[in-house]
Scaffold this motif. Structure first.
Motif, mmCIF file in Angstrom:
data_model
loop_
_atom_site.group_PDB
_atom_site.id
_atom_site.type_symbol
_atom_site.label_atom_id
_atom_site.label_comp_id
_atom_site.label_asym_id
_atom_site.label_seq_id
_atom_site.Cartn_x
_atom_site.Cartn_y
_atom_site.Cartn_z
ATOM 1 N N ASP A 73 16.907 -28.240 17.709
ATOM 2 C CA ASP A 73 16.266 -29.597 18.453
ATOM 3 C C ASP A 73 16.047 -30.693 17.326
ATOM 4 O O ASP A 73 14.821 -30.280 16.729
ATOM 5 N N ALA A 74 16.900 -31.400 16.917
ATOM 6 C CA ALA A 74 16.825 -32.421 15.995
ATOM 7 C C ALA A 74 15.594 -33.067 16.099
ATOM 8 O O ALA A 74 15.091 -33.512 14.880
ATOM 9 N N GLN A 75 15.397 -33.757 17.427
ATOM 10 C CA GLN A 75 14.150 -34.616 17.681
ATOM 11 C C GLN A 75 12.772 -34.008 17.027
ATOM 12 O O GLN A 75 11.926 -34.557 16.464
ATOM 13 N N ASN A 76 12.747 -32.795 17.091
ATOM 14 C CA ASN A 76 11.280 -32.174 17.031
ATOM 15 C C ASN A 76 11.339 -31.260 15.699
ATOM 16 O O ASN A 76 10.457 -30.373 15.385
ATOM 17 N N HIS A 77 12.482 -31.119 15.060
ATOM 18 C CA HIS A 77 12.882 -30.360 13.987
ATOM 19 C C HIS A 77 12.371 -28.857 14.163
ATOM 20 O O HIS A 77 11.817 -28.161 13.503
ATOM 21 N N VAL A 78 13.219 -28.217 15.045
ATOM 22 C CA VAL A 78 12.965 -26.931 15.202
ATOM 23 C C VAL A 78 14.664 -26.244 15.270
ATOM 24 O O VAL A 78 15.276 -26.599 16.013
ATOM 25 N N LEU A 79 14.849 -25.325 14.530
ATOM 26 C CA LEU A 79 16.219 -24.627 14.390
ATOM 27 C C LEU A 79 15.777 -23.148 14.667
ATOM 28 O O LEU A 79 14.904 -22.546 14.131
ATOM 29 N N LEU A 80 16.621 -22.611 15.647
ATOM 30 C CA LEU A 80 16.377 -21.183 15.992
ATOM 31 C C LEU A 80 17.778 -20.445 15.553
ATOM 32 O O LEU A 80 18.697 -20.798 15.901
ATOM 33 N N LEU A 81 17.473 -19.623 14.889
ATOM 34 C CA LEU A 81 18.682 -18.672 14.197
ATOM 35 C C LEU A 81 18.813 -17.263 15.023
ATOM 36 O O LEU A 81 17.553 -16.682 15.101
ATOM 37 N N LYS A 82 19.670 -16.892 15.526
ATOM 38 C CA LYS A 82 19.722 -15.383 16.203
ATOM 39 C C LYS A 82 20.312 -14.404 15.257
ATOM 40 O O LYS A 82 21.533 -14.685 15.137
ATOM 41 N N LEU A 83 19.753 -13.293 14.788
ATOM 42 C CA LEU A 83 20.516 -12.461 14.068
ATOM 43 C C LEU A 83 20.579 -11.202 14.765
ATOM 44 O O LEU A 83 20.185 -10.912 16.033
ATOM 45 N N TRP A 100 15.122 -12.739 15.459
ATOM 46 C CA TRP A 100 15.170 -14.196 15.479
ATOM 47 C C TRP A 100 14.281 -14.878 14.517
ATOM 48 O O TRP A 100 13.286 -14.232 14.087
ATOM 49 N N ILE A 101 14.785 -16.052 13.971
ATOM 50 C CA ILE A 101 14.035 -16.617 12.854
ATOM 51 C C ILE A 101 14.099 -18.227 13.522
ATOM 52 O O ILE A 101 14.988 -18.936 13.899
ATOM 53 N N LEU A 148 27.854 -12.401 16.546
ATOM 54 C CA LEU A 148 26.686 -11.739 15.957
ATOM 55 C C LEU A 148 26.699 -11.018 14.524
ATOM 56 O O LEU A 148 26.160 -11.224 13.704
ATOM 57 N N ASP A 149 27.838 -10.222 14.669
ATOM 58 C CA ASP A 149 28.161 -9.471 13.435
ATOM 59 C C ASP A 149 28.696 -10.218 12.432
ATOM 60 O O ASP A 149 29.088 -9.381 11.219
ATOM 61 N N GLU A 150 29.374 -11.287 12.592
ATOM 62 C CA GLU A 150 29.775 -12.220 11.679
ATOM 63 C C GLU A 150 28.699 -13.166 11.109
ATOM 64 O O GLU A 150 29.038 -14.106 10.394
ATOM 65 N N ASP A 151 27.752 -12.915 11.688
ATOM 66 C CA ASP A 151 26.604 -14.048 11.419
ATOM 67 C C ASP A 151 26.140 -13.943 9.911
ATOM 68 O O ASP A 151 26.826 -13.480 9.128
ATOM 69 N N VAL A 152 25.282 -14.723 9.742
ATOM 70 C CA VAL A 152 24.510 -15.042 8.272
ATOM 71 C C VAL A 152 24.648 -13.836 7.578
ATOM 72 O O VAL A 152 24.088 -12.766 7.999
ATOM 73 N N ASN A 153 24.631 -13.717 6.286
ATOM 74 C CA ASN A 153 24.787 -12.680 5.446
ATOM 75 C C ASN A 153 22.926 -12.218 5.182
ATOM 76 O O ASN A 153 22.675 -12.257 4.200
#
Ligand code: SF4
Length: 188
Positions: free
Chosen positions: A50-60, A65-66, A181-186
């Motif tokens: 959500d760029a307007q409210n500056h919220v980023l959700l990462l799913k690991l 979740w982050i 998901l398994d290729e996701d962030v390190n």
């Protein structure tokens, strides 16, 4: 360096979780990290942004979740204290590392959550052959949206006759920063 230090870190067991088997962490930050969020989204494959409210959700993987906000990072689903601390250290280092490379990164303002199951379905072979292990193409499309399976898990889609659909589906997924998901962030 955008983020110098964490002002306050709390790691706790959520009262609402009756299993008491996971930990959550909340880190209050000494700086506004919102300028880094579109670059983190591009590099880490954000689930929702959500760029307007500056919220980023990462799913690991494994249900973690982050959530990143201007001055706070929240992590849920850590299995123990060690993992909670490691994830906090990892994501804060990513903020600085990725923001430091922002000149070479194209910011992204879409998230994987924007993908539509029906749009994915239209680009699958739609034979319900079950070669992917799912009962229907619809079930596969839903799992693909979540990052729980990959295009290569649909063998017919790799055939020449579906080349055009495959290319369109790859393009559609890429527009939303899709990744498995398994290729996701390190992450640790
Ligand atoms: S393998 Fe592909 S075509 Fe067959 S059911 Fe799965 S998604 Fe549909």
């Amino acid at each position: 360096m955008l983020l110098e230090k964490i002002k306050h870190l709390e790691i706790f067991r959520p009262k609402c979780d009756s299993t008491k088997e996971v930990l959550h962490a909340i880190a209050d930050l000494d700086a506004d990290i919102s300028p880094s969020l579109p670059f983190l989204n591009a590099e880490l494959g954000g689930w929702d942004y959500d760029a307007q409210n500056h919220v980023l959700l990462l799913k690991l993987a494994a249900g973690k979740w982050i959530t990143l906000q201007s001055r706070q990072i929240a992590i849920r689903g850590c299995r123990d204290l060690e993992e909670a601390r490691a994830l906090v250290a990892w994501i804060t280092s990513q903020v600085n590392e990725i923001y430091g490379r922002r000149e070479s990164i194209t910011p992204r303002y879409t998230g994987q959550a924007g993908l539509k199951v029906m749009e994915i379905l239209k680009l699958l072979p739609m034979t319900n052959c079950r070669a992917c292990g799912y009962a229907t193409c619809m079930a596969f499309a839903a799992a693909l949206r979540e990052g729980e399976t990959a295009l290569a898990d649909c063998p017919p889609l790799l055939e020449d006759r579906f080349q055009e659909k495959r290319a369109k589906l790859q393009e559609y997924l890429a527009a939303y920063g899709w990744r498995a998901l398994d290729e996701d962030v390190n992450s640790p």
